[in-house]
Scaffold this motif. Structure first.
Motif, PDB file in Angstrom:
ATOM      1  N   GLN A 274      44.155  34.251  35.246  1.00 22.12           N
ATOM      2  CA  GLN A 274      43.504  33.922  33.980  1.00 22.12           C
ATOM      3  C   GLN A 274      43.178  35.199  33.202  1.00 22.12           C
ATOM      4  O   GLN A 274      43.388  35.277  31.983  1.00 22.12           O
ATOM      5  N   ALA A 275      42.675  36.210  33.929  1.00 22.91           N
ATOM      6  CA  ALA A 275      42.345  37.492  33.286  1.00 22.91           C
ATOM      7  C   ALA A 275      43.598  38.141  32.708  1.00 22.91           C
ATOM      8  O   ALA A 275      43.568  38.714  31.612  1.00 22.91           O
ATOM      9  N   PHE A 276      44.703  38.036  33.440  1.00 23.59           N
ATOM     10  CA  PHE A 276      45.975  38.610  32.978  1.00 23.59           C
ATOM     11  C   PHE A 276      46.429  37.898  31.700  1.00 23.59           C
ATOM     12  O   PHE A 276      46.868  38.545  30.739  1.00 23.59           O
ATOM     13  N   GLN A 286      37.228  38.302  27.163  1.00 20.79           N
ATOM     14  CA  GLN A 286      37.334  37.274  28.211  1.00 20.79           C
ATOM     15  C   GLN A 286      38.009  37.838  29.456  1.00 20.79           C
ATOM     16  O   GLN A 286      37.625  37.503  30.580  1.00 20.79           O
ATOM     17  N   SER A 287      39.024  38.677  29.259  1.00 18.19           N
ATOM     18  CA  SER A 287      39.724  39.271  30.404  1.00 18.19           C
ATOM     19  C   SER A 287      38.775  40.161  31.210  1.00 18.19           C
ATOM     20  O   SER A 287      38.739  40.084  32.443  1.00 18.19           O
ATOM     21  N   ILE A 288      37.998  40.981  30.523  1.00 17.97           N
ATOM     22  CA  ILE A 288      37.043  41.871  31.200  1.00 17.97           C
ATOM     23  C   ILE A 288      36.011  41.059  31.981  1.00 17.97           C
ATOM     24  O   ILE A 288      35.696  41.358  33.139  1.00 17.97           O
ATOM     25  N   TYR A 303      43.125  48.392  37.482  1.00 16.06           N
ATOM     26  CA  TYR A 303      44.151  48.792  36.525  1.00 16.06           C
ATOM     27  C   TYR A 303      44.139  47.879  35.295  1.00 16.06           C
ATOM     28  O   TYR A 303      44.201  48.353  34.152  1.00 16.06           O
ATOM     29  N   LEU A 304      44.040  46.565  35.521  1.00 13.02           N
ATOM     30  CA  LEU A 304      43.981  45.636  34.390  1.00 13.02           C
ATOM     31  C   LEU A 304      42.708  45.853  33.579  1.00 13.02           C
ATOM     32  O   LEU A 304      42.723  45.775  32.345  1.00 13.02           O
ATOM     33  N   LEU A 305      41.621  46.155  34.257  1.00 15.82           N
ATOM     34  CA  LEU A 305      40.363  46.443  33.560  1.00 15.82           C
ATOM     35  C   LEU A 305      40.529  47.679  32.671  1.00 15.82           C
ATOM     36  O   LEU A 305      40.098  47.692  31.514  1.00 15.82           O
ATOM     37  N   ALA A 306      41.203  48.708  33.195  1.00 15.11           N
ATOM     38  CA  ALA A 306      41.443  49.930  32.424  1.00 15.11           C
ATOM     39  C   ALA A 306      42.291  49.641  31.185  1.00 15.11           C
ATOM     40  O   ALA A 306      42.020  50.169  30.094  1.00 15.11           O
ATOM     41  N   LEU A 307      43.314  48.780  31.328  1.00 13.99           N
ATOM     42  CA  LEU A 307      44.160  48.446  30.181  1.00 13.99           C
ATOM     43  C   LEU A 307      43.366  47.714  29.107  1.00 13.99           C
ATOM     44  O   LEU A 307      43.569  47.935  27.913  1.00 13.99           O
TER      45      LEU A 307
END
Length: 544
Positions: A274-276, A286-288, A303-307
């Motif tokens: 869902q975060a992706f 919402q992703s964060i 890594y996704l949080l950094a992006l």
């Protein structure tokens, strides 16, 4: 009161259990979809090194009974008895190949590599043909476990000489080359040889694609997976890796396709998925929030949080997450690359180019980074540096449209006009559906006074795909080519499509006047001023 207190305790316990169950389920789903974590090469080397014992003693009839006893002891889980039998055979026949190899295998299993190394070297010296290949591979396995990777590679090379079509040996070579930190291209060549010899091995293909992704070879990773996608269609790890690789290439729609495939394969859609999706849709908040709800320090979560932070223009937050990944085998090069993108704005032009050169000196696939470096250098009018970077990108990527197009632009900017036109002409023949390449080529041809050729190239764009700016440009070229009436007809066609295009109507006014049709010109001028009363060029023409 006692009942109320007891109920409160029971309720709190149930909430705690439910929270733990949700967390466990999410972790299970993330494991199910795969974190693309780097494979433990040492562990794999050991697993692969579990060699089968040699079982045929035909060439030593005198020892066949003793050899059979040793084999049986090994099968029955009695390695010490088997070792004793093999030692007895070797005390009489020191060159007994199978006994030497089997004893080395058992000693490695029971006493470790250091205690079996001498016997392995003896097995290498007495063995012949395929058995020699096996003995070399066995010794290499031990040497690698003892971190003597370079020496291990020498023995793997000898093993390959005797068994050039043995896929597992090529795979062993790739893994040991990785541990020895040999150049990316050399390791990949070994992996590809292993894949060629075992093309239906799913886990091997995933390993290779993961290796490519980790070294910034995103196109290569995609090609590895998609070349046998029918085998991998139901693999969550494969689809997840495809989603990530396309994302790194800024191909969001492609990434979304495989991210949705991952969700369809999950027993329940994970919070990470869902975060992706939120990230792909540009819903960074919402992703964060979803990632933070995981309360996990898994590499892909960071890594996704950094992006997300990077795209929200929160460089300090993104930097914090990326620095925590800097010494991770999987995310080392990825974090280095992303950190460079963030730091760029704080660096001078020369520092930016130097920083990209430093990253390109790392053990990575250079295509994507070299392209980015060329774009940065071009934006700073450092054309010589940009050409150097784009030539490196061309060397490492096979026929990449973005790289080849930028190469043409840089040739033009460097004064190599003819070569630039040849380059874009070649690309126009190769990428026949690219309207962007046709526009670039037509512009260059026009600037070199090759008007007819420019019109021919623009004529290759389907009418429905022509933008207003294309039609105006065609009209300009027609005028240059002495085709004034054709140019007027072209503009009238444009205005039938979009009667509010001020630039097209003003050009029509001028061309009608040039053709001597003053009545039509004044009529168009009136329509233009009704549409844009403050348009100064039209006001000036009216005042003349």
């Amino acid at each position: 009161m006692a009942i109320l207190k007891s109920s409160s305790i029971l309720y709190a316990s149930l909430v705690l259990l439910l929270t733990l169950a949700i967390a466990w389920n999410e972790n299970a789903l993330q494991r199910q979809s795969g974190d693309m974590q780097l494979i433990d090469l040492n562990q794999l080397s050991q697993t692969e090194g579990e060699f089968e014992l040699e079982q045929d003693a035909e060439e030593y009839k005198v020892d066949s009974a003793l050899f059979s006893q040793a084999i049986n002891h090994g099968r029955q889980g009695e390695p010490e008895l088997a070792i004793a039998k093999y030692r007895k055979i070797l005390s009489v026949h020191g060159n007994h190949q199978m006994a030497a190899i089997n004893l080395a295998i058992l000693l490695k299993k029971t006493q470790g590599c250091e205690n079996s190394r001498t016997l392995m070297e003896h097995a290498v010296s007495v063995s012949r043909a395929k058995r020699k290949a096996k003995a070399h591979a066995l010794l290499a396995s031990c040497l690698s476990e003892m971190a003597e990777h370079r020496l291990a590679l020498k023995h793997i090379g000898q093993s390959i000489l005797f068994r050039p079509n043995h896929g597992r040996t090529w795979l062993k070579q790739a893994r040991v080359e990785t541990l020895a930190k040999l150049p990316y291209g050399q390791v990949l060549a070994s992996y590809q040889k292993a894949m060629a010899l075992d093309s239906k091995n799913k886990s091997l293909r995933l390993e290779v694609a993961g290796f490519q992704y980790q070294h910034l070879d995103f196109n290569g990773s995609i090609k590895t997976l998609k070349s046998k996608y029918k085998l991998l269609k139901s693999s969550t790890k494969a689809n997840k890796l495809l989603a990530w690789s396309y994302l790194e290439l800024d191909k969001v729609n492609n990434s979304r396709k495989y991210a949705h495939r991952v969700k369809s394969l999950q027993s329940r859609v994970s919070i990470f998925s869902q975060a992706f999706d939120f990230y792909l849709d540009g819903k960074f908040e919402q992703s964060i929030t979803a990632i933070k709800a995981l309360k996990s320090k898994r590499g892909e979560n960071r890594y996704l949080l950094a992006l997300n932070y990077q795209d929200k223009k929160w460089p300090n937050h993104a930097t914090t997450q990326l620095l925590k990944l800097k010494h991770s085998d999987q995310y080392d090069y990825l974090s280095h690359w992303r950190l460079l993108q963030i730091k760029n704005k704080k660096l001078t032009h020369k520092q930016q180019i130097a920083a990209y050169q430093n990253l390109l000196d790392e053990n990575i696939h250079r295509g994507r980074v070299a392209l980015e470096a060329a774009q940065v250098a071009k934006s700073q009018d450092e054309i010589d540096s940009a050409l150097k970077f784009i030539l490196l990108a061309k060397k490492t990527e096979s026929m990449n449209k973005r790289i080849e197009r930028l190469y043409g632009e840089l040739l033009w900017l460097s004064g190599e006009k003819g070569k630039a036109i040849d380059q874009l002409g070649f690309l126009n023949d190769h990428f026949t559906g690219s309207r962007l390449i046709k526009r670039h080529l037509a512009n260059y041809l026009s600037e070199q006074q090759q008007t007819t050729q420019a019109l021919t190239v623009l004529g290759q764009i389907h009418g429905s795909d022509l933008k207003n700016s294309d039609l105006i440009f065609i009209a300009e070229l027609l005028v240059k080519n002495g085709q004034l009436q054709d140019a007027i007809g072209n503009l009238l066609e444009l205005l039938e499509r979009d009667d509010k295009d001020i630039n097209a109507r003003f050009m029509l006014v001028k061309l009608l006047k040039q053709s001597g049709d003053m009545i039509a010109s004044k009529k168009q001028l009136g329509l233009l001023l009704a549409l844009a009363p403050a348009f100064k060029p039209a006001q000036q023409m009216l005042a003349e």
